[in-house]
Write an enzyme that holds these catalytic residues in place. Structure first.
Site, PDB file in Angstrom:
ATOM      1  CE  LYS A   1       3.032  -2.855  -5.032  1.00 38.35           C
ATOM      2  NZ  LYS A   1       2.803  -2.786  -3.589  1.00 38.35           N
TER       3      LYS A   1
ATOM      4  N   GLY B   1      -4.311  -4.739  -4.078  1.00 37.25           N
ATOM      5  CA  GLY B   1      -5.597  -3.918  -4.617  1.00 37.25           C
ATOM      6  C   GLY B   1      -4.786  -2.568  -5.149  1.00 37.25           C
ATOM      7  CG  HIS B   2      -3.632  -1.843  -8.705  1.00 35.79           C
ATOM      8  ND1 HIS B   2      -3.249  -3.172  -8.567  1.00 35.79           N
ATOM      9  CD2 HIS B   2      -4.201  -2.040  -9.990  1.00 35.79           C
ATOM     10  CE1 HIS B   2      -3.315  -3.917  -9.732  1.00 35.79           C
ATOM     11  NE2 HIS B   2      -3.988  -3.314 -10.390  1.00 35.79           N
TER      12      HIS B   2
ATOM     13  CG  ASP C   1      -1.712  -1.032   1.308  1.00 33.50           C
ATOM     14  OD1 ASP C   1      -2.216  -1.713   0.347  1.00 33.50           O
ATOM     15  OD2 ASP C   1      -1.704  -1.840   2.411  1.00 33.50           O
TER      16      ASP C   1
ATOM     17  CD  GLN D   1       0.253  -9.135  -1.906  1.00 39.20           C
ATOM     18  OE1 GLN D   1       1.173  -9.672  -2.510  1.00 39.20           O
ATOM     19  NE2 GLN D   1      -0.662  -8.748  -2.116  1.00 39.20           N
TER      20      GLN D   1
HETATM   21  P1  IMP Z   1      -2.976 -12.772   2.704  1.00 47.34           P
HETATM   22  O1  IMP Z   1      -1.793 -12.356   1.743  1.00 47.34           O
HETATM   23  O2  IMP Z   1      -4.464 -12.458   2.179  1.00 47.34           O
HETATM   24  O3  IMP Z   1      -2.845 -14.062   3.044  1.00 47.34           O
HETATM   25  O4  IMP Z   1      -2.829 -11.954   4.007  1.00 47.34           O
HETATM   26  C1  IMP Z   1      -1.421 -12.005   4.843  1.00 47.34           C
HETATM   27  C2  IMP Z   1      -1.218 -10.554   5.180  1.00 47.34           C
HETATM   28  O5  IMP Z   1      -0.665  -9.896   4.308  1.00 47.34           O
HETATM   29  C3  IMP Z   1      -2.246  -9.960   6.031  1.00 47.34           C
HETATM   30  O6  IMP Z   1      -1.702  -9.399   7.062  1.00 47.34           O
HETATM   31  C4  IMP Z   1      -2.620  -8.962   4.889  1.00 47.34           C
HETATM   32  O7  IMP Z   1      -3.430  -7.815   5.520  1.00 47.34           O
HETATM   33  C5  IMP Z   1      -1.467  -8.731   4.136  1.00 47.34           C
HETATM   34  N1  IMP Z   1      -1.673  -8.218   2.763  1.00 47.34           N
HETATM   35  C6  IMP Z   1      -1.866  -8.893   1.786  1.00 47.34           C
HETATM   36  N2  IMP Z   1      -1.870  -8.435   0.576  1.00 47.34           N
HETATM   37  C7  IMP Z   1      -1.753  -6.996   1.017  1.00 47.34           C
HETATM   38  C8  IMP Z   1      -1.456  -5.862   0.126  1.00 47.34           C
HETATM   39  O8  IMP Z   1      -1.661  -5.752  -1.027  1.00 47.34           O
HETATM   40  N3  IMP Z   1      -1.431  -4.766   0.961  1.00 47.34           N
HETATM   41  C9  IMP Z   1      -1.105  -4.708   2.225  1.00 47.34           C
HETATM   42  N4  IMP Z   1      -1.213  -5.733   3.054  1.00 47.34           N
HETATM   43  C10 IMP Z   1      -1.445  -7.017   2.234  1.00 47.34           C
END
Ligand code: IMP
Length: 486
Positions: free
Chosen positions: A25, A49-50, A22, A254
Site C-alpha cells: 500500500k 509497517g511501511h 503487506d 492492515q
Molecule cells: P495485532 O494487530 O498486533 O493485534 O495482530 C493481530 C493479527 O493481525 C496478527 O495475525 C498479525 O500478524 C496481523 N497483523 C497486524 N498488523 C498487520 C500488518 O500490518 N500486516 C500484516 N499482518 C498484520
C-alpha cells in the site's frame, strides 16, 4: 507520471488492502499522494509497517503516514482518530525523519486518537505468551488491549497528554483491572516482558504495583509537550476540507481480511481495516469517498501471524536449507522459499517470514463486498520467472454440516465461491485451482499496459472477470515509476 484522468477533480479517494496486509500500500499511497492536498490515516497502529527508501537508505515506519514524502510539497498528512497512537513510536519516527532530512511540517495528530500505554503492550505480550497454541500471533504492539479499552470506555486519548492531572486520574482507573490481572499470573512472565530490552518498558515496572504510575505520567506528559503543536481536531479539519472540495487521500492499514468487523474471525486485528473503518477513523463517512482502490498482491498472496490460509504453499522449517531455491521446483516448500526471497516477504514490523500462497479469489470476492471499486495488482514482477501460475477459483467444503442461518446449510462437498468470515469454517475449505502458463519474462521495465506479456494479460482479465472489478494499476517493482496504469 500519475494518470490524473483516473482520479476525481476534487473529493476523496482511498487505498485499502483487500487481503491480509503487506500488499505494498505504501508505494501506492506515495504515488497517488502526488494528487492529494491531504493524506490521512485512520486505522491500525504500530502493528503496521511501511518501508521508505531515501537516498539509498531504508527506513521502516509504523505510524507516520506513508504519504509523508509529500510533506515537502505542502501536503498535509494526518494521523486520524481511529489510529492506535503510540507517542513513543511516533517520537522515534520523527527522529528518523530528521535523520533522513525529510520534513514533517504539515503532520497533524488527532486530539481524540486513543493512546497506546505501557499496560497495553504488556498485556498483549503476556496474553500471547500464555496462550500457547491458541495464540493469534499478534505483533505485540498493544493493539488488542488498546481497542478493548476503547470499547470498554476506559481508554486515554491523545489530548489527555496535554492535561497532566486528567491523565493521571484516568490512568489510575485504566490500570486497576490490568494490575489485578497481571498480579494473578506468573510474576516471572510479566517481569520478563517488562524487561525485554527492545521494548524500553523497564522504567515503568514497579515491584509491588506492577506499573509505576509516576513514571508513565512523566513520560507521556513529556511526549505531549513534544507533539503539542501537531495535536489538533483533525476530524473537523477533514470535514471542512470535504466541504471546500479539497483532494483527500485516505490511507488504509492492515487488510480487510484482518478487519475486526469483516475479517476471518477471530484471527484478526482489532480495528476495521475496510473502507468504513478507515473513513470513520478520520472523522468522515464512507459516502465521502469517491473511489476506493483495493490493493491485491497477485498472483500470489501472503499472511503473517496465525490463522487459516487455504492456498498456503507450505511451511518451510528453515529457509536457509534452500540457498538456491527454484521458483519452478516441484517441491512446494522450495517454491515457497523462492517466492518469499524473491518478494522479500518478511514482516516490516516483526521481521517474521510471511506465509506464502496462491491468489485466492473466494477471499477476494468476500473482501470486495466491504469496499474496493478498482483493483491495484502489486508485486506482479515477483513471479516473472514462474512457469506455472495457480489461482484458487472456489473451494470444496470438507467439514461437518454447519448451519449459517437464513436456511443456508453448509454440507460436506458443497462448492463455495465466496469465503466466509470464520477461521474454523475456512479451515475446512479445500481450494480448487485453475492453472495458467506463466509469462516468464521481465515485467519490471514495462511501463505501458499494451506491452504486458500476453499470458499476464490473460491472468489479469481472468481476475477482473472473476471478481467483477476492473484493474486500474499494475505494480511491477518497488520504485514509483515501476507502475502501469491500465
Ligand atoms: P495485532 O494487530 O498486533 O493485534 O495482530 C493481530 C493479527 O493481525 C496478527 O495475525 C498479525 O500478524 C496481523 N497483523 C497486524 N498488523 C498487520 C500488518 O500490518 N500486516 C500484516 N499482518 C498484520
Amino acid at each position: 507520471m500519475l494518470k490524473e484522468s483516473m482520479l476525481p477533480k476534487t473529493g476523496a479517494i482511498a487505498v485499502i488492502d483487500t487481503q491480509w496486509g503487506d500488499t505494498g500500500k505504501g508505494k501506492v499511497v506515495d504515488l497517488l499522494g502526488e494528487w492529494a492536498d491531504i493524506i490521512a490515516r485512520g486505522t491500525g497502529g504500530a502493528n503496521a509497517g511501511h518501508t521508505l527508501v531515501v537516498d539509498g537508505k531504508t527506513y521502516i515506519f509504523h505510524l507516520i503516514p506513508s504519504g509523508i514524502l509529500q510533506d515537502v510539497c505542502g501536503t498535509i498528512t494526518i494521523i486520524g482518530n481511529g489510529v492506535a497512537f503510540d507517542p513513543k513510536v511516533v517520537c522515534e519516527e520523527l527522529a528518523m525523519l530528521d535523520e533522513a532530512g525529510l520534513s514533517y511540517n504539515n503532520l497533524k495528530i488527532a486530539n481524540n486518537a486513543h493512546l497506546v500505554l505501557p499496560p497495553h503492550i504488556v498485556v498483549d505480550r503476556v496474553r500471547e505468551l500464555i496462550a500457547g497454541k491458541s495464540k493469534i500471533g499478534t505483533t505485540g504492539r498493544g493493539i488488542g488491549p488498546l481497542y478493548t479499552d476503547h470499547v470498554s470506555r476506559c481508554g486515554l486519548k491523545v489530548r489527555d497528554m496535554l492535561n497532566p492531572e486528567q491523565f493521571r486520574t484516568k490512568l489510575i482507573k485504566n490500570l486497576a483491572p490490568k494490575i489485578k490481572y497481571l498480579q494473578s499470573l506468573e510474576c516471572d512472565t510479566v517481569r520478563e516482558v517488562f524487561q525485554e530490552e527492545t521494548l524500553g518498558l523497564s522504567t515503568f515496572w514497579h515491584e509491588t504495583n506492577v506499573f509505576d504510575v509516576d513514571a508513565i505520567v512523566e513520560a507521556y506528559v513529556a511526549y505531549g509537550r513534544k507533539l503539542n503543536h501537531m495535536i489538533t481536531d483533525t476530524d473537523n479539519l477533514l470535514r471542512e476540507a470535504v466541504k471546500e472540495g479539497e483532494k483527500i487521500l485516505l490511507e488504509g492499514a492492515q487488510g480487510t481480511l484482518l478487519s475486526i468487523d469483516h475479517g476471518i474471525y477471530p484471527m484478526i486485528t482489532s480495528s476495521d481495516s475496510a473502507i468504513a473503518g478507515l473513513a470513520k477513523g478520520v472523522g468522515l463517512s464512507e459516502r465521502d469517498v469517491d473511489i476506493v482502490f483495493g490493493i491485491v498482491k497477485a498472483p500470489y498472496m501472503t499472511r503473517v501471524g496465525e490463522g487459516v490460509f487455504p492456498t498456503e504453499l507450505g511451511v518451510p522449517e528453515d529457509d536457509s536449507l534452500y540457498p538456491d531455491a527454484d521458483i519452478n521446483s516441484d517441491d512446494v516448500i522450495e517454491q515457497c522459499v523462492a517466492i518469499r526471497s524473491t518478494g522479500n516477504e518478511f514482516g516490516a514490523t516483526t521481521g517474521r517470514p510471511r506465509r506464502i500462497g496462491w491468489l485466492d479469489l473466494p477471499l477476494l470476492r468476500y473482501s470486495l463486498q466491504f469496499g474496493g471499486d478498482k483493483l491495484v495488482l502489486t508485486k506482479v514482477d515477483v513471479l516473472d520467472k514462474c512457469k506455472t501460475i495457480k489461482i484458487c477459483t472456489e473451494y470444496i467444503y470438507d467439514g461437518p454440516d454447519y448451519d449459517l442461518g437464513g436456511s443456508i446449510l453448509l454440507r460436506n462437498g458443497d462448492i463455495v465461491s465466496v469465503a466466509i468470515g470464520d477461521d474454523w469454517i475456512m479451515s475446512h475449505m479445500k481450494p480448487v485451482y485453475e492453472t495458467f502458463p506463466g509469462w516468464v519474462s521481465d515485467t519490471s521495465q514495462i511501463r505501458d499496459a499494451d506491452k504486458l506479456p500476453a499470458n499476464l494479460k490473460i491472468i489479469i482479465e481472468f481476475i477482473e472477470s472473476s471478481v467483477a472489478t476492473r484493474v486500474a494499476i499494475v505494480s511491477v517493482g518497488p520504485e514509483r515509476d515501476q507502475t502501469i496504469f491500465v
